[in-house]
Each structure stands twice: as C-alpha cells, then as structure tokens.
Design an enzyme around this catalytic site. Structure first.
Site, PDB file in Angstrom:
ATOM      1  CE  LYS A  91      37.493   6.947   9.330  1.00 24.96           C
ATOM      2  NZ  LYS A  91      38.543   6.367  10.102  1.00 24.96           N
ATOM      3  CE  LYS A 139      38.235  14.569  21.727  1.00 26.75           C
ATOM      4  NZ  LYS A 139      37.995  14.535  20.374  1.00 26.75           N
ATOM      5  CE  LYS A 157      39.697  16.469  10.143  1.00 27.74           C
ATOM      6  NZ  LYS A 157      40.775  15.857  10.778  1.00 27.74           N
TER       7      LYS A 157
HETATM    8  P1  TYM Z   1      42.283   8.710  10.265  1.00 28.78           P
HETATM    9  O1  TYM Z   1      41.761   7.332  10.572  1.00 28.78           O
HETATM   10  O2  TYM Z   1      41.558   9.864  10.847  1.00 28.78           O
HETATM   11  O3  TYM Z   1      42.346   8.933   8.709  1.00 28.78           O
HETATM   12  C1  TYM Z   1      42.977   8.036   7.809  1.00 28.78           C
HETATM   13  C2  TYM Z   1      43.645   8.809   6.694  1.00 28.78           C
HETATM   14  O4  TYM Z   1      42.678   9.611   5.987  1.00 28.78           O
HETATM   15  C3  TYM Z   1      43.152  10.953   5.879  1.00 28.78           C
HETATM   16  N1  TYM Z   1      41.990  11.875   5.900  1.00 28.78           N
HETATM   17  C4  TYM Z   1      41.748  12.815   4.975  1.00 28.78           C
HETATM   18  N2  TYM Z   1      42.425  13.191   3.864  1.00 28.78           N
HETATM   19  C5  TYM Z   1      41.910  14.181   3.121  1.00 28.78           C
HETATM   20  N3  TYM Z   1      40.752  14.823   3.425  1.00 28.78           N
HETATM   21  C6  TYM Z   1      40.039  14.497   4.530  1.00 28.78           C
HETATM   22  N4  TYM Z   1      38.896  15.132   4.803  1.00 28.78           N
HETATM   23  C7  TYM Z   1      40.536  13.456   5.361  1.00 28.78           C
HETATM   24  N5  TYM Z   1      40.102  12.876   6.514  1.00 28.78           N
HETATM   25  C8  TYM Z   1      41.000  11.912   6.824  1.00 28.78           C
HETATM   26  C9  TYM Z   1      44.036  11.144   7.102  1.00 28.78           C
HETATM   27  O5  TYM Z   1      44.948  12.205   6.921  1.00 28.78           O
HETATM   28  C10 TYM Z   1      44.718   9.793   7.191  1.00 28.78           C
HETATM   29  O6  TYM Z   1      45.841   9.739   6.344  1.00 28.78           O
HETATM   30  N6  TYM Z   1      46.141   9.267  13.420  1.00 28.78           N
HETATM   31  C11 TYM Z   1      45.738   8.679  12.144  1.00 28.78           C
HETATM   32  C12 TYM Z   1      45.963   7.186  12.036  1.00 28.78           C
HETATM   33  C13 TYM Z   1      47.359   6.726  12.311  1.00 28.78           C
HETATM   34  C14 TYM Z   1      48.490   6.844  11.444  1.00 28.78           C
HETATM   35  C15 TYM Z   1      49.554   6.211  12.136  1.00 28.78           C
HETATM   36  C16 TYM Z   1      48.678   7.420  10.191  1.00 28.78           C
HETATM   37  C17 TYM Z   1      47.778   6.058  13.426  1.00 28.78           C
HETATM   38  N7  TYM Z   1      49.092   5.742  13.325  1.00 28.78           N
HETATM   39  C18 TYM Z   1      50.828   6.172  11.570  1.00 28.78           C
HETATM   40  C19 TYM Z   1      49.968   7.370   9.634  1.00 28.78           C
HETATM   41  C20 TYM Z   1      51.029   6.747  10.329  1.00 28.78           C
HETATM   42  C21 TYM Z   1      44.255   8.949  11.946  1.00 28.78           C
HETATM   43  O7  TYM Z   1      43.529   9.151  12.890  1.00 28.78           O
HETATM   44  O8  TYM Z   1      43.838   8.787  10.657  1.00 28.78           O
END
Ligand code: TYM
Length: 346
Positions: A212, A115, A209
């Site tokens: 979103k 960022k 990767k």
């Molecule tokens: P987020 O919303 O970006 O993504 C949700 C989950 O999807 C996985 N993910 C992927 N896995 C494989 N390949 C990809 N291209 C890919 N893109 C996303 C992410 O690894 C995630 O598991 N910070 C976290 C949300 C969060 C969280 C938490 C997770 C907040 N508090 C506590 C675990 C525990 C996030 O932004 O995920």
C-alpha cells in the site's frame, strides 16, 4: 473451539496482495468454520496513526475499509468487524504487555530495522539515529500493540500474509513473557495461518511485495479498480524479455507472479506450473489476458457492492456499532482475567 483474529490497517483501499494474502482467507474461514468458532476482524486505526495523516483522511479510510470488508463478503452478524480504537482494552493490554516485552527483540524486527535504515540514510553525518525525531516510539512498539490485539480476544488462529509472520512470532513471545512473569496461564500462543497466496509481488518490481505504501499506483491492483484499470495495470506488469510462458520463480519472477495470481484465482486449484504447461507455446499476451479476465471476474462483484455500501452511511454506522458492542464484551472478559493475574483488581 477456535478463536480467529486478524487485522488490517485503514491506509487506503485493500489491494490484491491484501485480498489474496488475507481477506479472501478471512471470508473462507467465515464460510467454512464451525458455528462454535469465533471470527474477529479488526480495522487497526491505532496502528495506522504510526504514520500521521490528516484526521479527515483517517476517518474516511476507516469508513472505506469497513465498506471493503463487507464488500468482500464478511458478514457482520457471523463475524465481529470493528475499529480497534473503539475497544480501549487493546491499548490497556499493550501497556501491560510492554512491561514484560524485550526491547532487544523489538529492535531486531525487520520492519523496524528497515525503517531505521531508510531514516538513517536520509540523515546528515552530524545527526544520529537516536536523535532523529522521525523515529517514533509508536513504530518501535507497534508489534506489542499487534500482540495486544490478538491476546485481547485470546485468539487461537491468526490468518495473515507472510510479512506478518515475524510479528506473530513476537506475539507468541509476549505470551511466554506474560505467563512467566505473572505465573499465569491465561494466554496461549496463537497459531499463524498463512494463505496459499502468502506473498503477492508488485506488478512493477516483482522482487518486492505488493504494498500500500508504494507511491506508484501501477504497482498494485485495488479491489475496487474497474475493468479498464485492471487491464492497463496488468498489461503494464513488468515481466522479462522472454515472450513465452514458463514457471520459473527464481529466474522469471514477473511471469511467476502472474502465474501465481492466476493460480490463486482458479477454482480448479491448478498450480502455477500446471497453468504454464497449459500455455506452452503461447506468448505473454495470452497469460496477461487470462490474468486480466480472472482478476476482473473476481473483483467485479466486490467493486459493485463496495460502491453501494459506501453510499449507505447509516448501514455502515449500524455495522460499526454492532461490531464495537460485540468486541467490547469479548475484551472485557479477557481483561478481567488479566487484571486478576497482574494484581490490578480493585
Ligand atoms: P496490513 O494492513 O499491512 O495488511 C493486511 C493483511 O494483508 C497481508 N498482505 C499481503 N499478503 C500477501 N501479499 C502481499 N503483498 C501482502 N501485503 C499485505 C498482510 O500480511 C496482512 O495479513 N500489522 C498488520 C495489521 C495488524 C494485525 C494485527 C494482523 C494489526 N494487528 C493482529 C493480524 C493480527 C498490518 O499492517 O497489515
């Protein structure tokens, strides 16, 4: 007894990366875990506001994410499914953890550094990163809130994709800092569970990767995409000039990504290399066709269920209330221990 916790941001419909990297695993854990284990799945709306959006859009995204989680087969009776902001303990614990968290560690987090880099590139020479109003504190302290999410439930296991590994490392650091500072042992370090599909790549740039935040919708497949859309997106997936199938993740990243996606969807557990062997002598059209069929077969029941659920406002409200109630109760028992450990008791 395991306590499984994970979260997803309500920033649009989940894509195939979210699904294979996390959500499918959440469902698998729900289906295979011991009755005594807890499963807690959180829609992290407070994390989502680190990138400000219109309030109506956030409210809609929260509803859509709830419908999507139910559509993939999460059961609100067995699992606790809820919105983060419904449980104030997350924010309270975040503050408490921030009092023992290291800013040095936070400033080394890859997501923050990228960022910082992208923001400073857009700065004029007279500006500095420290005076840049676009660098908000919420983005910097994001990992503390994530640690608080996990620790509010004293989770033992956290199923995520690879991009979250560093955040979980930080959560373990928060445990050490808290326990050390307050001479307590109420928290233990949560384990990361990486799914086999830990990093699904973009369809248009297989060196990045699937994400979103990618502005080009053709780079991702959403779990609600219809058959035609899936076809178009996979046909348009960037590969390379070789029209043959081999599994070579170093030199043929685009083809490797398709083989990996297919492998994660195959029930017989065939590896990408085995699938490539099966397709020996075929062109990429054959591989893409197989991927289209597998993805569509997996997602068809999800998109149908999703449409049904989204139309059922009162059911979604009911699930939301149930999740909130269950989560509040679990959080309260941890917070009693935290307040005692810190000396904040009345
Ligand atoms: P987020 O919303 O970006 O993504 C949700 C989950 O999807 C996985 N993910 C992927 N896995 C494989 N390949 C990809 N291209 C890919 N893109 C996303 C992410 O690894 C995630 O598991 N910070 C976290 C949300 C969060 C969280 C938490 C997770 C907040 N508090 C506590 C675990 C525990 C996030 O932004 O995920």
């Amino acid at each position: 007894k395991k306590i499984i916790f994970s979260g997803i941001q309500p920033t649009g419909i989940p894509h195939l990366g979210n699904y294979l990297g996390a959500l499918k695993q959440w469902k698998h854990l729900q289906d295979t875990s011991d009755k005594a284990d807890s499963l807690i799945y959180c829609i992290v709306d407070l994390h989502a506001i680190t990138i400000p959006r219109h309030c109506k859009l956030l409210a809609q995204s929260k509803r859509e994410m709830l419908a999507a989680l139910l559509a993939i087969g999460l059961d609100p009776q067995r699992s606790t499914i809820f919105h983060q902001s419904a449980v104030p303990a997350h924010s309270e614990l975040q503050w408490i953890l921030s009092c023992t968290a290291s800013t040095g560690y936070l400033s080394r987090m890859t997501q923050w550094k990228s960022k910082l880099q992208s923001q400073s590139l857009s700065l004029s020479p007279s500006e500095t990163t420290t005076s840049n109003p676009a660098l908000r504190h919420g983005l910097f302290s994001y990992p503390i809130l994530q640690a608080a999410d996990i620790l509010t439930y004293r989770a033992t296991h956290v199923p995520v994709g690879e991009d979250q590994s560093q955040h979980l490392e930080f959560a373990r650091e928060c445990v050490t800092n808290f326990n050390h500072t307050f001479g307590s042992n109420i928290f233990y370090p949560p384990k990361t569970i990486l799914s086999p599909a830990k990093r699904v790549m973009s369809l248009l740039d297989p060196t990045r990767k699937m994400s979103k935040s990618d502005p080009n919708p053709k780079s991702t497949i959403l779990v609600t995409d219809d058959q035609q859309t899936i076809k178009k997106k996979i046909r348009g997936a960037v590969t390379d000039s070789g029209n043959f199938v081999t599994y070579d993740p170093e030199r043929r990243k685009g083809v490797a990504n398709l083989l990996e996606i297919l492998s994660h969807l195959r029930e017989d557990g065939a590896t990408p290399a085995q699938i490539a062997e099966e397709m020996k002598g075929e062109g990429l059209v054959v591989l893409k066709k197989a991927v289209i069929e597998a993805v569509d077969a997996e997602l068809a029941p999800i998109r149908e269920k999703y449409a049904e659920l989204l139309a059922n406002e009162s059911y979604l409200k009911q699930v939301q209330r149930l999740g909130k109630e269950k989560a509040l109760k679990k959080a309260a028992s941890t917070m009693r221990m935290v307040r005692t450990a810190v000396g904040l008791d009345d």
